[in-house]
Write a protein that holds these residues in place. Sequence first.
Motif, PDB file in Angstrom:
ATOM      1  N   LYS A  79       1.078  -1.817   0.203  1.00 45.22           N
ATOM      2  CA  LYS A  79      -0.443  -0.122  -0.007  1.00 45.22           C
ATOM      3  C   LYS A  79       1.228   1.259   0.105  1.00 45.22           C
ATOM      4  CE  LYS A  79      -4.231  -1.424   2.443  1.00 45.22           C
ATOM      5  NZ  LYS A  79      -5.237  -0.578   1.240  1.00 45.22           N
ATOM      6  N   LEU A  80       2.187   1.020   0.494  1.00 46.81           N
ATOM      7  CA  LEU A  80       2.838   2.325   0.883  1.00 46.81           C
ATOM      8  C   LEU A  80       4.440   2.384  -0.329  1.00 46.81           C
ATOM      9  CD1 LEU A  80       2.863   4.765   2.832  1.00 46.81           C
ATOM     10  CD2 LEU A  80       4.400   3.875   3.902  1.00 46.81           C
ATOM     11  N   THR A  81       4.149   3.702  -0.967  1.00 46.19           N
ATOM     12  CA  THR A  81       5.177   3.842  -1.162  1.00 46.19           C
ATOM     13  C   THR A  81       5.881   4.923  -1.480  1.00 46.19           C
ATOM     14  OG1 THR A  81       4.295   2.625  -3.417  1.00 46.19           O
ATOM     15  CG2 THR A  81       5.940   4.048  -4.059  1.00 46.19           C
ATOM     16  N   LEU A  82       7.530   5.108  -1.101  1.00 48.54           N
ATOM     17  CA  LEU A  82       8.609   6.144  -0.611  1.00 48.54           C
ATOM     18  C   LEU A  82       8.761   6.846  -2.131  1.00 48.54           C
ATOM     19  CD1 LEU A  82      10.447   8.106   0.703  1.00 48.54           C
ATOM     20  CD2 LEU A  82      11.759   6.540   0.868  1.00 48.54           C
ATOM     21  N   GLY A  83       8.827   7.880  -2.473  1.00 48.24           N
ATOM     22  CA  GLY A  83       9.006   8.513  -3.828  1.00 48.24           C
ATOM     23  C   GLY A  83      10.691   9.848  -3.551  1.00 48.24           C
ATOM     24  N   LEU A  84      11.659   9.778  -3.799  1.00 47.43           N
ATOM     25  CA  LEU A  84      12.881  10.927  -3.780  1.00 47.43           C
ATOM     26  C   LEU A  84      13.011  10.664  -5.101  1.00 47.43           C
ATOM     27  CD1 LEU A  84      15.096   9.101  -1.685  1.00 47.43           C
ATOM     28  CD2 LEU A  84      12.735  10.451  -0.895  1.00 47.43           C
ATOM     29  N   SER A  85      13.146  12.551  -5.299  1.00 38.06           N
ATOM     30  CA  SER A  85      13.620  13.496  -6.637  1.00 38.06           C
ATOM     31  C   SER A  85      14.358  14.787  -6.930  1.00 38.06           C
ATOM     32  CB  SER A  85      12.534  14.031  -7.664  1.00 38.06           C
ATOM     33  OG  SER A  85      11.653  13.093  -8.293  1.00 38.06           O
ATOM     34  N   ALA A  86      15.723  14.117  -7.015  1.00 39.65           N
ATOM     35  CA  ALA A  86      16.481  16.195  -7.371  1.00 39.65           C
ATOM     36  C   ALA A  86      16.337  16.360  -8.861  1.00 39.65           C
ATOM     37  CB  ALA A  86      18.089  15.069  -7.102  1.00 39.65           C
ATOM     38  N   ILE A  87      16.688  17.472  -9.362  1.00 41.32           N
ATOM     39  CA  ILE A  87      16.178  18.116 -10.135  1.00 41.32           C
ATOM     40  C   ILE A  87      16.825  18.752 -10.510  1.00 41.32           C
ATOM     41  CG2 ILE A  87      14.666  18.710 -11.514  1.00 41.32           C
ATOM     42  CD1 ILE A  87      12.539  17.787 -10.330  1.00 41.32           C
TER      43      ILE A  87
END
Length: 440
Positions: free
Chosen positions: A296-304
């Motif tokens: 049910k749970l998803t972790l997201g990370l971004s570097a732009i």
Amino acid sequence: MKHSSAVLFKASLVAVSVAAASSAYSAGFALNDHSATASGTALAGAAASTADISFSYWNPALFTNAKETTFYVSGAYVMPSMDVTVNSATDAAAFGGSDISGDGASGDSVNNTLVPSFYFAKPLSDKTVAGISLNVPFGLSGDDDQDWAGRFHATETAVQDIALSFALAHRVNDWASVGASVQVHKAEIVLESAVGSSNSNAGGEGIGRIEAEDTAVGYSFGAMLEPVKGTRVGLGYRSEIDFDFEGDVKYSGVSQLLNGVLQNNRMYQLIDTDISDSVTMPSVITLSFEHELSKKLTLGLSAIRTGWSSLDGLDIDFESDQPNSELTFGFEDQWMYSAGLTYAYSEKLTLRTGIAMDNSPANDEYRSARTPDGDRKWLSVGATYDFNDMTSATFAFTHVKIKDVSVNRTSLDEDDARGTLQTDYSSSANVISVAMNMAF
């Protein structure tokens, strides 16, 4: 001294490359709300998400999210707020350097703006998808009163860059996808400011208005890997865009006395004329990571990373016998970092939240009335409701807090013909995003 028309360009055309004064949502003048889905997590996981085709803006390989013909339309209503306190403002030294009369503060210098996005995907086979998208990568809308104390620096600014993209994405195997696109960009600018002097004995003042446009081509490419089921890494690149703006400047309310300005022992006129300038919009690199912590749970990370240093300055060319006008930006390449969570609350409802730090490209030395840009912090929430297997609706809300900054234009040579200006800026923005996703 410099020609008064140069004042208009140096103080106003900077809006071609900086919309911070009118777009409080994103650092610099980029518009980052191209997907209500991505906005719900503050763009965390933007280049690696399998949620829908709107993530193809950051990584064209994600058009492979379409398993059938799909249409996604999104709209973001940006509601910025900017309090501007003018501490001091003077005429150019050539006009005596006297205090400028007018409203000491301009608290309504930014306008609400609607930012639309459209995506269409058509699978050509089990592995290849063709995509078309329409976005507004850069833009602003701002309007100051023509009698405010900083009117020689800006009265009206409008910039709009619309990009139409044609993409192909291919699923190489079960754990890798690649994609690329070609973009046609149509950019238009409207820039206005006061020219001359607030002193009627020195010729008084008028208004100069610039309208210019250009069409240019860019590209993007990207890849998404899922080496372990439930763990995804994505990388997307959007190229620089080289614009050769052409347009004209028109003056109104300019007195005969003001219309003759001496520079380098030559007399120049404030006359309507054609102008041109070359401006390079920055490239964007997005690196994202997604990991399914549970079913049910998803972790997201971004570097732009946005390559703002490509905007080194302006060199405005006048078709008439007037000197070029130059302006230094002093922009620096900057990163935006974000983290977010996606929670599948039920089979029909998905919830999202995220935070981000968006660093400004402007620096203290060259910050101006056109670049009162500060670092930003985002706080986002969002949700998607699936009506059925074919249709879903998405909502997101983002609050953006901008660091208070000051403009201190008192010692730069390029302000010789524009005068001095010392101001304080306090800004924030709220953004409401909605989207509809349909497959058929």
